[in-house]
Write a protein that holds these residues in place. Structure first.
Motif, mmCIF file in Angstrom:
data_model
loop_
_atom_site.group_PDB
_atom_site.id
_atom_site.type_symbol
_atom_site.label_atom_id
_atom_site.label_comp_id
_atom_site.label_asym_id
_atom_site.label_seq_id
_atom_site.Cartn_x
_atom_site.Cartn_y
_atom_site.Cartn_z
ATOM 1 N N ALA A 179 27.725 40.934 44.124
ATOM 2 C CA ALA A 179 26.503 40.287 44.569
ATOM 3 C C ALA A 179 26.582 39.991 45.870
ATOM 4 O O ALA A 179 25.624 39.807 46.754
ATOM 5 C CB ALA A 179 26.016 39.206 43.439
ATOM 6 N N GLN A 180 27.606 39.681 46.481
ATOM 7 C CA GLN A 180 27.623 39.140 47.776
ATOM 8 C C GLN A 180 28.355 40.136 48.859
ATOM 9 O O GLN A 180 28.290 39.711 50.070
ATOM 10 C CB GLN A 180 28.766 37.980 47.854
ATOM 11 C CG GLN A 180 28.694 36.854 46.985
ATOM 12 C CD GLN A 180 29.782 35.861 47.073
ATOM 13 O OE1 GLN A 180 29.912 35.240 47.896
ATOM 14 N NE2 GLN A 180 30.536 35.791 46.052
ATOM 15 N N ALA A 190 25.223 45.395 46.681
ATOM 16 C CA ALA A 190 24.501 44.199 45.606
ATOM 17 C C ALA A 190 23.259 44.775 45.097
ATOM 18 O O ALA A 190 23.063 44.282 43.994
ATOM 19 C CB ALA A 190 24.305 43.048 46.771
#
Length: 500
Positions: free
Chosen positions: A279-280, A285
């Motif tokens: 997600a980062q 992401a």
């Protein structure tokens, strides 16, 4: 053509070997320890196929262009079956940075830089089913090789005469004129041959990383996330990442962590941490939110990665006759580069040429291993060199007292401020670089062309400010930010290293 041929191992290397030999009219028996794949579908193969002999079965896979060419040119009907099963072709144009898309004009050689990608289980499932229909290939599954049979010729040269294998609880000797070891990295045949006096040596280097892979399925396979300026693969130093589109709406993400990053290694195997890392990373992401896809596997880990080259000859003379190791049995590489399957395919073609060329066992052994060295050694050395450099960089990054010297700073600048911006800004340079990466050309051939070197040096001379548009956007957070977000101490590993 009447020679008795045994192929040990029914993975990618064994299948390529069997197909290549059968294509030339030879008959062979393939001994495989694991059960055959399920008949129903690629999804069932992924879910239920037990392959204890292939530890990396559910890690990300792709066939590089060198292997795609072999399928396209030699097995067009196999290619049709792979594509019908959902395997995907990623063409050269698909991988160009968005900044080069508008100016791109195809040339004839671009079709030779196509990747074939899918889940490894799908590739092997379709290849296995295809091979089983070919005349001359006989599969014996549930057959575990327990030993190798040898004798010596009149001159005292060690030669292989077959294998001893267990099948259905019974032990049997399988006699052969040619034994091909495609049993992979865990094959014991070289050890058994050395016990018999072969004196086969090897060189090894640690890859310096660990692999972690998770599989996902898109809710809407027809609506993949759009490409952005941020690539789907990248290197942040403390972690490398790659997204692999696969078959039937599936994809996988692989995160590779330097061995020295002990804290991150321990945490990343937990699914919630794996997804939090993804997600980062802006390049991937958008693929992993719950509204886009869902995970369909746990996090698969793979460690103890080494590069290994086994020397089957000494001073050009073979250590053993009638024995041909192929794939990871003889040359093992860091899977980061995705070349293991291509190495096996190239070796299979070399073996076919070897057997067609001569009937003399000595000449066959000399020619086969000379061909492996000619075709693969440069690629192997290049990968080992890159691994050693990456491991050194990872260690230096954890040392607060490390100060790079002039030479190190110069090389770093040449790579980051000359080569990569130049490639991202010039289609011809990108084409030359990718031909080398895909084993269509020898490694780094493109950097020996004065015209290419001139372009790279001109880019370097322009400086960062004028080349600003040629750098990719930020690939992700720094190490301290990433580890802190996961609840991991960013100072634990540097302190451990310092105390050691």
């Amino acid at each position: 053509m009447s020679e008795r041929i045994l192929v040990v191992g029914g993975g990618i290397a064994g299948l390529w070997t069997a197909l290549a030999l059968a294509r030339k009219g030879r008959e062979l028996t393939l001994l495989e320890r694991d059960p055959p794949p399920p008949e129903a579908s690629a999804d069932e193969a992924f879910e239920s196929w037990e392959r204890k002999g292939v530890g990396h079965l559910r890690h990300s896979h792709a066939f590089l262009a060198r292997l795609h060419i072999l399928i396209r040119d030699n097995y067009p009907d196999l290619m049709e079956e792979l594509l019908a099963a959902g395997c995907r072709e990623l063409k050269f144009a698909d991988g160009l940075p968005l900044s080069l898309q508008e100016s791109y004009r195809p040339v004839p050689g671009d079709k030779d830089m196509t990747i074939l990608t899918s889940r490894r289980t799908t590739l092997e499932f379709i290849m296995r089913r295809y091979a089983a229909r070919q005349q001359g290939i006989r599969f014996e599954t549930g057959t575990l090789v327990r030993g190798i049979l040898t004798d010596r010729d009149a001159a005292g040269q060690l030669r292989v005469t077959g294998v001893r294998a267990e099948q259905n609880g019974e032990t049997k000797d399988w006699l052969a004129d040619i034994v091909i070891d495609a049993a992979g990295k865990n094959s014991q045949m070289i050890e058994w041959l050395n016990d018999a006096g072969a004196c086969i040596s090897e060189e090894t280097e640690r890859a310096g990383i660990l692999y972690f892979t998770r599989h996902y399925r898109l809710h809407d396979p027809e609506n993949e996330p759009a490409r952005t300026k941020i690539p789907g693969a990248g290197d942040l130093g403390f972690i490398k990442y790659g997204l692999f589109p696969a078959d039937n709406g599936c994809f996988s993400i692989t995160l590779a962590v330097p061995e020295i990053e002990m804290e991150l290694r321990r945490a990343i195997v937990r699914p919630e941490n794996f997804d939090a890392i993804c997600a980062q990373l802006p390049g991937i992401a958008q693929w992993t939110p719950s509204e886009t896809s869902r995970p369909v596997s746990r996090v698969f880990g793979m460690g103890e990665l080494i590069s290994r080259w086994r020397h089957m000859t000494k001073d050009g003379e073979p250590r053993v006759l009638n024995f041909f190791p192929i794939g990871d049995s003889v040359i093992r590489t860091n899977p980061l580069y995705g070349r293991g399957c291509s190495f096996a395919g190239v070796a299979a073609e070399a073996l076919v040429e070897t057997l067609e060329r001569s009937n003399d066992p000595h000449e066959r052994a000399r020619f086969y291993h000379a061909q492996l060295a000619k075709e693969l050694r440069q690629h192997y050395d290049d990968m080992v060199k890159q691994d050693l450099a990456a491991a050194k960089r990872a260690r230096n990054a954890l040392d607060p007292d490390y100060k790079p010297g002039v030479k190190a700073r110069l090389f770093k600048s040449f790579a980051e401020d000359a080569i990569m911006p130049a490639i991202r800004g010039d289609v011809e340079l990108m084409r030359a670089f990718m031909r080398s990466f895909h084993m269509v050309d020898a490694p780094n051939t493109w950097l020996r062309d004065p015209r290419n070197v001139s372009k790279v040096l001109r880019t370097w001379a322009r400086g960062k400010k004028r080349n600003a548009d040629l750098y990719p956007p930020k690939l992700g957070p720094g190490r301290t930010e990433m580890l802190s977000s996961l609840g991991i101490s960013p100072t634990a590993d540097p302190e451990r290293l310092k105390s050691a």
